[in-house]
Motif scaffolding. Structure first.
Motif, PDB file in Angstrom:
ATOM      1  N   PHE A 189       0.830  -1.197   0.000  1.00  0.00           N
ATOM      2  CA  PHE A 189       0.000   0.000   0.000  1.00  0.00           C
ATOM      3  C   PHE A 189       0.869   1.253   0.000  1.00  0.00           C
ATOM      4  N   ALA A 190       1.949   1.239   0.796  1.00  0.00           N
ATOM      5  CA  ALA A 190       2.854   2.394   0.806  1.00  0.00           C
ATOM      6  C   ALA A 190       3.493   2.598  -0.563  1.00  0.00           C
ATOM      7  N   GLU A 191       3.876   1.493  -1.231  1.00  0.00           N
ATOM      8  CA  GLU A 191       4.453   1.628  -2.560  1.00  0.00           C
ATOM      9  C   GLU A 191       3.412   2.127  -3.564  1.00  0.00           C
ATOM     10  N   MET A 192       2.182   1.642  -3.421  1.00  0.00           N
ATOM     11  CA  MET A 192       1.136   2.066  -4.347  1.00  0.00           C
ATOM     12  C   MET A 192       0.840   3.555  -4.218  1.00  0.00           C
ATOM     13  N   MET A 193       0.805   4.054  -2.970  1.00  0.00           N
ATOM     14  CA  MET A 193       0.506   5.467  -2.745  1.00  0.00           C
ATOM     15  C   MET A 193       1.754   6.342  -2.780  1.00  0.00           C
ATOM     16  N   ARG A 194       2.950   5.704  -2.895  1.00  0.00           N
ATOM     17  CA  ARG A 194       4.229   6.410  -3.007  1.00  0.00           C
ATOM     18  C   ARG A 194       4.474   7.317  -1.808  1.00  0.00           C
TER      19      ARG A 194
END
Length: 589
Positions: A189-194
């Motif tokens: 999720f952190a990678e998806m939302m950057r």
């Protein structure tokens, strides 16, 4: 205190209400054989009943307490109720429940301040409203600063932390939220939302949506689904921290729908590529539909049994011949009893082979009008499991091309004036007749007919009268022979008659006598009304020749011999004899 009994009753009421709320909060008290998850308004009512009951118990102090005793008692009562209101900011579950609690506490006091305002504090009711607004602001600030509840973190760590590695390496983004706040999330999720994974806890879900309107739409729909105990599933556009927007497929399910606000586990997938592919496919399909709508051809589809199930055409016809044949198979559309055309017999094999094909010629009946001819191009359709679904393709109207080809073919094998077969077609039919006669031991007769004085008709009446006379002579010749026989025109005034399937050689002579008598009658186009003189040469197979060319030459030679002898006679294998009207009963028909 001047009146202790109401105060004692208030304390007893407060104690009983708190005990009742404590009993309702126990897990055993919430068990129900048939929980009504689907009644959202009723659940909202019960979720707000607790704060309202507690606030009303404290607010009743203003009605039973010493408000009218002394100014000091009034001040003490206001301080107590305001302190209770501020204390409620620390233990309320949400802003909405706190608002209900604060309203129940302060409303009776506000009514008293409006009805009997203190003399030393003018505008006390206004200051009470200002205090209520201040309490709501404090509750909002407290909500923004507070971290995830300890019981939520403990429950999540108990269930999720042993599998943290698996969760962090999952392809899906996983988020645990309560209300509008993120409590925990995985690395995806952190990678998806950057964003940094450590900075997500406590952030608002609202910040991840493209617009506030989208957030409200999905929040209302998800709240309804989750309170019913079902799973919420939707596709929406999310916004990253850097401002970029992407398509995501989200699924949410509550850990405990009975809690308020409920804890929800969200699973999200980045489906931007899939949505883009779907949009491209939709664009291509829309362009294809536009192209088909403007095309002069038909687009058709068949089912697995090769029945015509869908037809699209450019024009909105009230009487579309092809649409009128929906439900039938392509090879069932030809005219019953019609002559087979090149490629028409292959229609059924092409469809039942479940393969692609092109330029397949099909005849289509058109009521009382001449038939239509369609050229089909088709491709098989299969589902994802490889099962055959039918064919689809285009149909082009080639009626004019087919008719032009037929006209050219007719001109190549027929006389332009009379429509009778010419020498080429006569030779083909004579060859076939000789082959059949050899197989079945039959005879073939050939009559070479020449008009002796045809030039005189042209000289007297002109070429128009001559053409009319030739048409009338052609009609008379057709009436003298059977349907299996052939009347051909070789030259300006030369006709050849093929007599097939004869039993005896003398049958040809009898037909020649009939023709000689029929043509000797005056022609309607002949202005002088004189009879037409005719010379006929007769040849037969197998007595005279065994090939088509030789049989024609022999009949031609005998016709010239009859012409040199004065005409109006028949020259056969046994010699010549003048034409006399024979008995029609003796002539083959």
């Amino acid at each position: 205190m001047g009146n202790q009994d109401p105060l004692l009753a208030w304390w007893l009421g407060l104690t009983l209400s708190q005990l009742l709320m404590l009993g309702m909060s126990l897990p055993g008290a919430q068990a129900s054989p048939q929980p009504r998850h689907d009644d959202v308004p009723l659940r909202s009512y019960f979720s707000s009943a607790g704060p309202i009951i507690g606030g009303a118990a404290w607010g009743a102090l203003a009605l039973v307490g010493p408000y009218d005793a002394t100014p000091q008692s009034q001040a003490i009562l206001c301080v107590v109720l305001c302190s209770v209101t501020l204390a409620g900011t620390g233990f309320s579950r949400s802003v909405s429940s706190y608002s209900a609690f604060a309203a129940a506490v302060l409303l009776p006091l506000f009514i008293l301040l409006v009805a009997s305002p203190p003399a030393r504090v003018p505008g006390a009711a206004f200051w009470l409203l200002a205090f209520a607004a201040f309490a709501l602001i404090v509750r909002g600030l407290h909500t923004g600063r507070e971290g995830p509840p300890q019981d939520s973190l403990a429950a999540f760590e108990t269930t999720l932390m042993p599998h943290q590695a698996m969760v962090d390496n999952a392809r899906a983004a996983i988020v645990l939220s309560r209300g509008n706040r993120v409590e925990l999330c995985n690395r995806r999720f952190a990678e998806m939302m950057r964003v940094d994974e450590s900075g997500i806890a406590g952030s608002r879900l609202l910040d991840g949506f493209e617009s506030r309107a989208d957030w409200h739409h999905h929040a209302r729909a998800a709240d309804t689904a989750i309170r019913r105990g079902s799973t919420y599933h939707a596709s929406t556009r999310l916004r990253r921290r850097d401002g970029s927007v992407f398509w995501a497929e989200i699924t949410g399910q509550a850990i405990d729908p009975e809690s308020h606000p409920p804890q929800v586990v969200w699973v999200a997938f980045d489906v931007t590529e899939r949505m883009m592919d779907s949009a491209r496919e939709e664009l291509l399909a829309s362009q294809l539909r536009t192209l088909i709508a403007r095309s002069t051809d038909w687009y058709w589809k068949t089912d697995p049994q090769h029945r015509l199930m869908h037809v699209t055409h450019e024009a909105e016809r009230t009487n579309d011949t092809l649409k009128a044949n929906l439900g039938r198979k392509w090879w069932q559309l030809h005219r019953q009893g019609g002559d087979a055309r090149p490629g028409q017999s292959d229609v059924r094999a092409a469809f039942e082979g479940c393969n692609g094909f092109r330029d397949l010629l099909v005849e289509l009946p058109n009521g009382n009008n001449p038939p239509l001819w369609l050229s089909l191009c088709g491709t098989p359709r299969f589902n994802e499991h490889g099962a055959f679904l039918g064919h689809h393709g285009t149909a082009v109207d080639v009626t004019e091309q087919v008719r032009s080809t037929e006209r050219i073919r007719h001109l190549a094998y027929h006389d332009a004036l009379t429509g009778l077969p010419n020498r080429r077609l006569l030779t083909d039919r004579l060859t076939l007749a000789i082959a059949r006669a050899q197989r079945y031991s039959e005879r073939v007769g050939l009559l070479f007919v020449d008009l002796d004085d045809f030039r005189r008709i042209n000289d007297l009446g002109g070429h128009a009268a001559g053409d009319q006379a030739l048409l009338e002579i052609a009609d008379r010749l057709r009436t003298c022979v059977r349907a299996c026989d052939t009347v051909a025109r070789l030259g300006s005034d030369e006709f050849v008659i093929l007599l097939a399937e004869l039993d005896e050689a003398g049958d040809a002579n009898r037909v020649a006598a009939k023709i000689l008598s029929t043509l000797h009658e005056p022609l309607a186009a002949h202005t002088a009304c004189h009879p037409v003189s005719t010379s006929i040469g007769v040849a037969s197979f197998p007595e005279d020749a065994t090939s088509a060319e030789d049989l024609i030459k022999i009949a031609d030679t005998r016709m010239f011999r009859a012409k040199r002898r004065g005409g109006q006679r028949i020259e056969g294998r046994d010699g010549a004899y003048p034409g006399v009207a024979p008995s029609l009963a003796t002539l083959p028909v």
